[in-house]
Design an enzyme around this catalytic site. Structure first.
Site, PDB file in Angstrom:
ATOM      1  N   PRO A   2       0.815  -1.211   0.000  1.00 19.10           N
ATOM      2  CA  PRO A   2       0.000   0.000   0.000  1.00 19.10           C
ATOM      3  C   PRO A   2       0.849   1.262   0.000  1.00 19.10           C
ATOM      4  CG  PRO A   2      -0.041  -1.063   2.149  1.00 19.10           C
ATOM      5  CD  PRO A   2       0.614  -2.016   1.202  1.00 19.10           C
ATOM      6  N   GLU A   3       0.344   2.295  -0.651  1.00 18.59           N
ATOM      7  CA  GLU A   3       1.023   3.587  -0.703  1.00 18.59           C
ATOM      8  C   GLU A   3       0.232   4.598   0.115  1.00 18.59           C
ATOM      9  OE1 GLU A   3       2.205   4.425  -4.785  1.00 18.59           O
ATOM     10  OE2 GLU A   3       2.545   2.286  -5.146  1.00 18.59           O
TER      11      GLU A   3
END
Length: 263
Positions: A2-3
């Site tokens: 995830p960013e």
């Protein structure tokens, strides 16, 4: 992995569950955190802040829980009284009258005072968060042109959390497509129009991903509700010029671009 948009969305979910509610029970797995269980019981979570992939859970007594999920950590929200079905190892449990938030599998967890928060090594290294509404394109442009970053190729710079926190691979390729640049460029070589376009895209693209909910689809593709222009679209036609989107590896990560309109 995830960013920034996905991390912020996770923080939003945690806030929605327990922010502003008295904590009725607090539990930590690590011995060094045990003394804080009684100190936090009865306190409120005032806000949950993101700094890249780190979460800062702020309490009404001035303490802050620092947690970094690294590769395996994950937060969950359940109803009070519910027994979660998981094989993960529980690290943190913060309970209110109706909701519980749980942190599993993470190992990088600390309790910080306000003074320690200002000097924490990770927080000192990490750059401003792209989802911080106070961060402006002018400030991003100044960072791009600073001696520390102006000679760095974008292929690596846009993955470096010390430049801007919250960027990652899908954001890197989407930002560079948006401004028509390849990963080999450096800020010092751009003209004014290119610098301005990049400074805005470095904020606009992550914020667009966040506002389109920054979630994963049923196949666990992070950011899937954000409409990709080039990411995971190799072999397809570029919607801007009709060229074919290509895939290679830059800075040890998959890189997608249109060789026809990204120069």
């Amino acid at each position: 992995m995830p960013e920034g948009p996905e991390i912020r969305r996770a923080a939003d979910n945690l806030e929605a569950a327990i922010k502003g509610k008295p904590l009725t029970d607090v539990w930590f797995a690590f011995a060094q955190l045990k003394p804080y269980e009684s100190q936090l019981t009865g306190q409120l979570v005032t806000r949950i802040e993101t700094r890249g992939k780190a979460l800062l859970t702020h309490f009404s007594n001035g303490l802050t829980l620092y947690s970094h999920n690294q590769l395996y950590g994950v937060w969950r929200v359940i109803d009070t009284g519910e027994i979660p079905q998981t094989t993960r190892i529980l690290r943190v449990r913060l309970q209110t009258a109706d909701k519980i938030i749980l942190l599993y599998s993470a190992s990088d967890i600390e309790m910080l005072t306000a003074e320690q928060l200002m000097t924490h090594p990770f927080l000192q290294r990490v750059g401003p968060d792209v989802l911080d509404a106070r961060l402006t394109p002018e400030e991003v442009k100044a960072r791009l042109l600073s001696p520390r970053f102006r000679n760095r190729q974008f292929s690596g710079l846009l993955l470096d959390q010390s430049f801007l926190a919250g960027l990652g691979n899908y954001l890197r390729v989407e930002i560079l497509w948006q401004v028509g640049l390849t990963g080999q460029h450096k800020a010092k070589d751009l003209n004014e129009a290119q610098l301005n376009a990049l400074s805005h895209a470095l904020l606009d693209i992550p914020r667009l991903s966040y506002t389109t909910r920054g979630q994963a689809d049923e196949n666990k593709h992070h950011g899937a509700l954000f409409r990709f222009k080039v990411f995971h679209r190799d072999g397809e036609a570029c919607e801007r010029c009709g060229g074919i989107i290509e895939k290679t590896t830059l800075s040890s990560r998959p890189f997608y671009w249109c060789a026809h309109c990204q120069k």
